[in-house]
Design a protein around this motif. Sequence first.
Motif, PDB file in Angstrom:
ATOM      1  N   LEU A   1       0.855  -1.178   0.000  1.00 29.92           N
ATOM      2  CA  LEU A   1       0.000   0.000   0.000  1.00 29.92           C
ATOM      3  C   LEU A   1       0.890   1.227   0.000  1.00 29.92           C
ATOM      4  CD1 LEU A   1      -2.576  -1.020   2.768  1.00 29.92           C
ATOM      5  CD2 LEU A   1      -2.954  -1.046   0.289  1.00 29.92           C
ATOM      6  N   ALA A   2       0.498   2.252  -0.749  1.00 32.99           N
ATOM      7  CA  ALA A   2       1.246   3.498  -0.791  1.00 32.99           C
ATOM      8  C   ALA A   2       0.272   4.667  -0.738  1.00 32.99           C
ATOM      9  CB  ALA A   2       2.093   3.572  -2.053  1.00 32.99           C
ATOM     10  N   ARG A   3       0.564   5.645   0.105  1.00 27.21           N
ATOM     11  CA  ARG A   3      -0.258   6.852   0.190  1.00 27.21           C
ATOM     12  C   ARG A   3       0.516   8.028  -0.390  1.00 27.21           C
ATOM     13  NH1 ARG A   3      -1.469   9.192   5.998  1.00 27.21           N
ATOM     14  NH2 ARG A   3       0.704   9.828   5.698  1.00 27.21           N
ATOM     15  N   ASP A   4      -0.149   8.796  -1.243  1.00 28.80           N
ATOM     16  CA  ASP A   4       0.525   9.951  -1.824  1.00 28.80           C
ATOM     17  C   ASP A   4       0.243  11.203  -1.001  1.00 28.80           C
ATOM     18  OD1 ASP A   4      -1.976  10.989  -2.628  1.00 28.80           O
ATOM     19  OD2 ASP A   4      -1.812  10.122  -4.637  1.00 28.80           O
ATOM     20  N   SER A   5       0.866  12.304  -1.395  1.00 25.61           N
ATOM     21  CA  SER A   5       0.767  13.541  -0.623  1.00 25.61           C
ATOM     22  C   SER A   5      -0.638  14.119  -0.623  1.00 25.61           C
ATOM     23  CB  SER A   5       1.756  14.572  -1.163  1.00 25.61           C
ATOM     24  OG  SER A   5       1.518  14.804  -2.549  1.00 25.61           O
ATOM     25  N   GLY A   6      -1.469  13.717  -1.589  1.00 24.53           N
ATOM     26  CA  GLY A   6      -2.843  14.178  -1.615  1.00 24.53           C
ATOM     27  C   GLY A   6      -3.787  13.344  -0.778  1.00 24.53           C
ATOM     28  N   GLY A   7      -3.276  12.291  -0.144  1.00 28.59           N
ATOM     29  CA  GLY A   7      -4.102  11.449   0.718  1.00 28.59           C
ATOM     30  C   GLY A   7      -4.746  10.270   0.032  1.00 28.59           C
ATOM     31  N   THR A   8      -4.395  10.019  -1.221  1.00 27.48           N
ATOM     32  CA  THR A   8      -4.942   8.863  -1.933  1.00 27.48           C
ATOM     33  C   THR A   8      -4.119   7.615  -1.608  1.00 27.48           C
ATOM     34  OG1 THR A   8      -5.758  10.237  -3.746  1.00 27.48           O
ATOM     35  CG2 THR A   8      -5.492   7.889  -4.192  1.00 27.48           C
TER      36      THR A   8
ATOM     37  N   TRP B   1      -6.999   9.451   3.067  1.00 23.13           N
ATOM     38  CA  TRP B   1      -6.158   8.698   3.991  1.00 23.13           C
ATOM     39  C   TRP B   1      -5.103   9.569   4.672  1.00 23.13           C
ATOM     40  CZ3 TRP B   1      -6.710   3.521   5.329  1.00 23.13           C
ATOM     41  CH2 TRP B   1      -7.729   2.836   4.655  1.00 23.13           C
ATOM     42  N   ASN B   2      -5.031  10.848   4.298  1.00 24.84           N
ATOM     43  CA  ASN B   2      -4.098  11.729   5.005  1.00 24.84           C
ATOM     44  C   ASN B   2      -4.642  12.206   6.342  1.00 24.84           C
ATOM     45  OD1 ASN B   2      -6.047  13.301   3.859  1.00 24.84           O
ATOM     46  ND2 ASN B   2      -4.657  14.690   2.764  1.00 24.84           N
ATOM     47  N   GLN B   3      -5.848  11.742   6.711  1.00 23.95           N
ATOM     48  CA  GLN B   3      -6.365  12.011   8.053  1.00 23.95           C
ATOM     49  C   GLN B   3      -5.616  11.211   9.108  1.00 23.95           C
ATOM     50  OE1 GLN B   3     -10.244   9.926   9.059  1.00 23.95           O
ATOM     51  NE2 GLN B   3     -10.147   9.444   6.854  1.00 23.95           N
ATOM     52  N   PHE B   4      -4.818  10.210   8.664  1.00 20.38           N
ATOM     53  CA  PHE B   4      -4.126   9.317   9.591  1.00 20.38           C
ATOM     54  C   PHE B   4      -2.635   9.647   9.645  1.00 20.38           C
ATOM     55  CE2 PHE B   4      -7.673   6.638   7.908  1.00 20.38           C
ATOM     56  CZ  PHE B   4      -8.429   6.631   9.073  1.00 20.38           C
ATOM     57  N   ASN B   5      -2.088   9.654  10.872  1.00 17.90           N
ATOM     58  CA  ASN B   5      -0.652   9.846  11.015  1.00 17.90           C
ATOM     59  C   ASN B   5       0.102   8.533  11.194  1.00 17.90           C
ATOM     60  OD1 ASN B   5      -1.071   9.150  13.741  1.00 17.90           O
ATOM     61  ND2 ASN B   5      -1.218  11.295  14.377  1.00 17.90           N
ATOM     62  N   GLN B   6      -0.611   7.444  11.349  1.00 11.33           N
ATOM     63  CA  GLN B   6      -0.004   6.099  11.395  1.00 11.33           C
ATOM     64  C   GLN B   6      -0.955   5.128  10.723  1.00 11.33           C
ATOM     65  OE1 GLN B   6       3.155   5.093  14.438  1.00 11.33           O
ATOM     66  NE2 GLN B   6       3.303   5.755  12.327  1.00 11.33           N
ATOM     67  N   ILE B   7      -0.440   4.316   9.834  1.00  4.67           N
ATOM     68  CA  ILE B   7      -1.169   3.188   9.247  1.00  4.67           C
ATOM     69  C   ILE B   7      -0.215   2.003   9.284  1.00  4.67           C
ATOM     70  CG2 ILE B   7      -2.433   2.288   7.266  1.00  4.67           C
ATOM     71  CD1 ILE B   7      -2.769   5.151   6.266  1.00  4.67           C
ATOM     72  N   VAL B   8      -0.595   0.938   9.956  1.00  4.17           N
ATOM     73  CA  VAL B   8       0.282  -0.224  10.093  1.00  4.17           C
ATOM     74  C   VAL B   8      -0.521  -1.505   9.915  1.00  4.17           C
ATOM     75  CG1 VAL B   8       1.875   0.986  11.648  1.00  4.17           C
ATOM     76  CG2 VAL B   8       0.015  -0.369  12.610  1.00  4.17           C
ATOM     77  N   GLY B   9       0.180  -2.547   9.575  1.00  2.00           N
ATOM     78  CA  GLY B   9      -0.437  -3.864   9.453  1.00  2.00           C
ATOM     79  C   GLY B   9       0.568  -4.867   8.937  1.00  2.00           C
ATOM     80  N   ALA B  10       0.486  -6.094   9.435  1.00  2.00           N
ATOM     81  CA  ALA B  10       1.354  -7.175   8.961  1.00  2.00           C
ATOM     82  C   ALA B  10       0.652  -8.500   9.212  1.00  2.00           C
ATOM     83  CB  ALA B  10       2.714  -7.146   9.645  1.00  2.00           C
ATOM     84  N   GLY B  11      -0.356  -8.792   8.391  1.00  2.00           N
ATOM     85  CA  GLY B  11      -1.060 -10.051   8.516  1.00  2.00           C
ATOM     86  C   GLY B  11      -2.502  -9.895   8.939  1.00  2.00           C
ATOM     87  N   ASP B  12      -3.068 -11.006   9.381  1.00  7.34           N
ATOM     88  CA  ASP B  12      -4.489 -11.143   9.661  1.00  7.34           C
ATOM     89  C   ASP B  12      -4.762 -10.848  11.135  1.00  7.34           C
ATOM     90  OD1 ASP B  12      -7.149 -11.976   9.832  1.00  7.34           O
ATOM     91  OD2 ASP B  12      -6.622 -14.099   9.875  1.00  7.34           O
ATOM     92  N   ILE B  13      -5.468  -9.771  11.416  1.00  9.52           N
ATOM     93  CA  ILE B  13      -5.746  -9.379  12.799  1.00  9.52           C
ATOM     94  C   ILE B  13      -7.005 -10.052  13.338  1.00  9.52           C
ATOM     95  CG2 ILE B  13      -6.355  -7.405  14.284  1.00  9.52           C
ATOM     96  CD1 ILE B  13      -4.561  -5.677  12.489  1.00  9.52           C
ATOM     97  N   ASN B  14      -8.052 -10.140  12.514  1.00 10.59           N
ATOM     98  CA  ASN B  14      -9.334 -10.640  13.026  1.00 10.59           C
ATOM     99  C   ASN B  14      -9.547 -12.125  12.826  1.00 10.59           C
ATOM    100  OD1 ASN B  14      -9.809 -10.715  10.285  1.00 10.59           O
ATOM    101  ND2 ASN B  14     -11.755  -9.607  10.368  1.00 10.59           N
ATOM    102  N   GLY B  15      -8.569 -12.822  12.253  1.00  8.08           N
ATOM    103  CA  GLY B  15      -8.629 -14.278  12.218  1.00  8.08           C
ATOM    104  C   GLY B  15      -9.419 -14.892  11.096  1.00  8.08           C
TER     105      GLY B  15
ATOM    106  N   ILE C   1      -5.409  -3.913   8.328  1.00 11.45           N
ATOM    107  CA  ILE C   1      -4.587  -2.802   8.780  1.00 11.45           C
ATOM    108  C   ILE C   1      -5.324  -2.031   9.868  1.00 11.45           C
ATOM    109  CG2 ILE C   1      -3.368  -2.522   6.593  1.00 11.45           C
ATOM    110  CD1 ILE C   1      -5.202  -0.161   5.949  1.00 11.45           C
ATOM    111  N   VAL C   2      -4.581  -1.235  10.625  1.00  8.39           N
ATOM    112  CA  VAL C   2      -5.164  -0.283  11.563  1.00  8.39           C
ATOM    113  C   VAL C   2      -4.582   1.089  11.265  1.00  8.39           C
ATOM    114  CG1 VAL C   2      -5.548  -2.001  13.373  1.00  8.39           C
ATOM    115  CG2 VAL C   2      -3.422  -0.694  13.348  1.00  8.39           C
ATOM    116  N   ALA C   3      -5.356   2.133  11.581  1.00  5.13           N
ATOM    117  CA  ALA C   3      -4.938   3.498  11.257  1.00  5.13           C
ATOM    118  C   ALA C   3      -5.309   4.428  12.408  1.00  5.13           C
ATOM    119  CB  ALA C   3      -5.610   3.953   9.960  1.00  5.13           C
TER     120      ALA C   3
END
Length: 593
Positions: A451-458, A480-494, A500-502
């Motif tokens: 995933l990649a976010r650009d400067s315009g928030g897309t 997506w520029n409303q978020f200052n952290q977006i992370v994820g590495a795998g399946d959270i809810n099983g 991901i979480v933001a």
Amino acid sequence: MSHSSSARTRTRRSGRLIAVCTTGILAAGAFALGPAGAAQADTGSGSTAPHAVAPATPKSAPQPTFTLPKTAKTPSKRSRSLVAGQNTAGAPLTTPRFDPDGDGLADVLVEGGGGSVGELAGSGGDWSDLGTTQQRYLDIITPGQETSTATQVLTLTTTGQLSLWDYGSFPGGSPLWTGSGWNTYNKVVAVGDINGDGRGDLLARTHTGDLYLYTGTGNTSNPFAARVKVGTGFGVYDQLVGGGDITGTGYESLVGRDLNGDLWYYRLDGTASSPLAAKVKIGTGWNTYNQLIGYGDDHSQQGGILGRQVGGDLYYYTGVPGGSGTGTLTPRQYLGGNWNSEIIAGQGNNALWGKNNLYGLTSGGTLYYYSGLNTGGLDSRQEAGTGFKGAKLTAPVSLTSADEEPVLELYQGTLYNDTPGFEDVQTTGFGSVNLVLGPGDLNGDGRGDLLARDSGGTLWLYTGKGDGRFNAKTKIGGGWNQFNQIVGAGDINGDGYADIVARNSAGQLYFYAGTGSASAPFKGKSLIGSGWNTYTKLAAPGDLDGDGRADIVGATSGGQLYRYSATGRTGTSTFKTKAEIGKAGWNSYTSII
């Protein structure tokens, strides 16, 4: 005949990779955000890319110990009690599912770091090193006898390749058969011979909870018959195992654990169209274990289940002798410790694959590596290199079938792959990008994506080709520029899909469940909670506590590191209560990734 440790010892692959950079910028970890949440400036000391990556110095892990409780040496033989009209009602139970040495006691197959495979003998817990897999597997399954050869092994890759091996050829030889499309399922379970024809059968669950039966055919060119749908609603279970004949009545069993920790028993009565009897609750409090393992029948033809705790202790439960028919289990018995292998054949979780680590980057540009232990914590740090000051760093979930821990570097609008063997791989067009992360497979093909976010928030999706390269980007959406952290590495809810979480600037944390569809890779956001701006940094290390669900960590300004283990639920119950796994020093890093 069993293979001794000396007869089948092969060279182990040297663990996971460590990034090393002594002359310039390198990338490692989930995409680095500075403490204030802004993307770090691309101001590393180097003027060119890519940079070198070298293997880590492997740390030796203690071998698990395994001592089965003593049972009768000459058990009375029982016959299968199938419903009328089935294949061979009254046929003897085939026990156990995995017994290469033929002594009547099931052995246990495990895969550790780097793809090293080992076996523990039920007759005394002796360890045999079987060698190293040619590629990394999502799961290893011991189904029972599928051909005229007594012992077979199944392997499953992230891209859905299911392969059948003779035990003597595994893991270094060639499989007897390989079939594709098995990534349709988030769990494949060996349940023994349920129809009495002497062949091991499988149950497979889709991401939506539908259950399908595959009966063994005995034919190496087509070892499983066409699937038959046999159930719905099985997504409520975070663990599914084949327990063997735990009732002592001649029937195999499917055992599931729900998120409340309740244990449920399904008798498998041999009917091809409807083999599962009504469920029976047989226990509570089973969420004390991070893994259940289907041990199957022992040499007394009594089914059993293993439970592994987060610390690595292993316990054994067997059905009550004599056969109550209700699935009642005896009190647990301790079998041994150090059971923190990445894969134990027969374990019941939806396997999580591709990341189990953290990196820490200091303001001076030194990069440190922390390996996950499957115990909830991290190993002591290793220096990964110097010269990283100001680098934009990302280490996504593995991008190939090798579980290579890819190291990517974003430098002057180009994304470089610094992983050994991939140094010539690069992707252009990242000039406006201020955030990149690799949460895993987002389009359902089993290959790691970005995933990649650009400067315009897309937010944009780059689907992986499985070789470190990516297809052309597709748009996910804006805002997506409303978020200052977006992370994820795998399946959270099983459910088997990457999530991901933001976090926004107000400290609210949101959960985005994966769908497995490239056209709309995430469902709508769900609020996890507020107050998450107490952490200067968030990161996604993968699965730290060994339950198969992806966790996250947060570092405070005071230097403490906290783990949030996923529960399998969503909303405000997405994570368990925080657990401190680092008491100090984490504020020395400008980013943890």
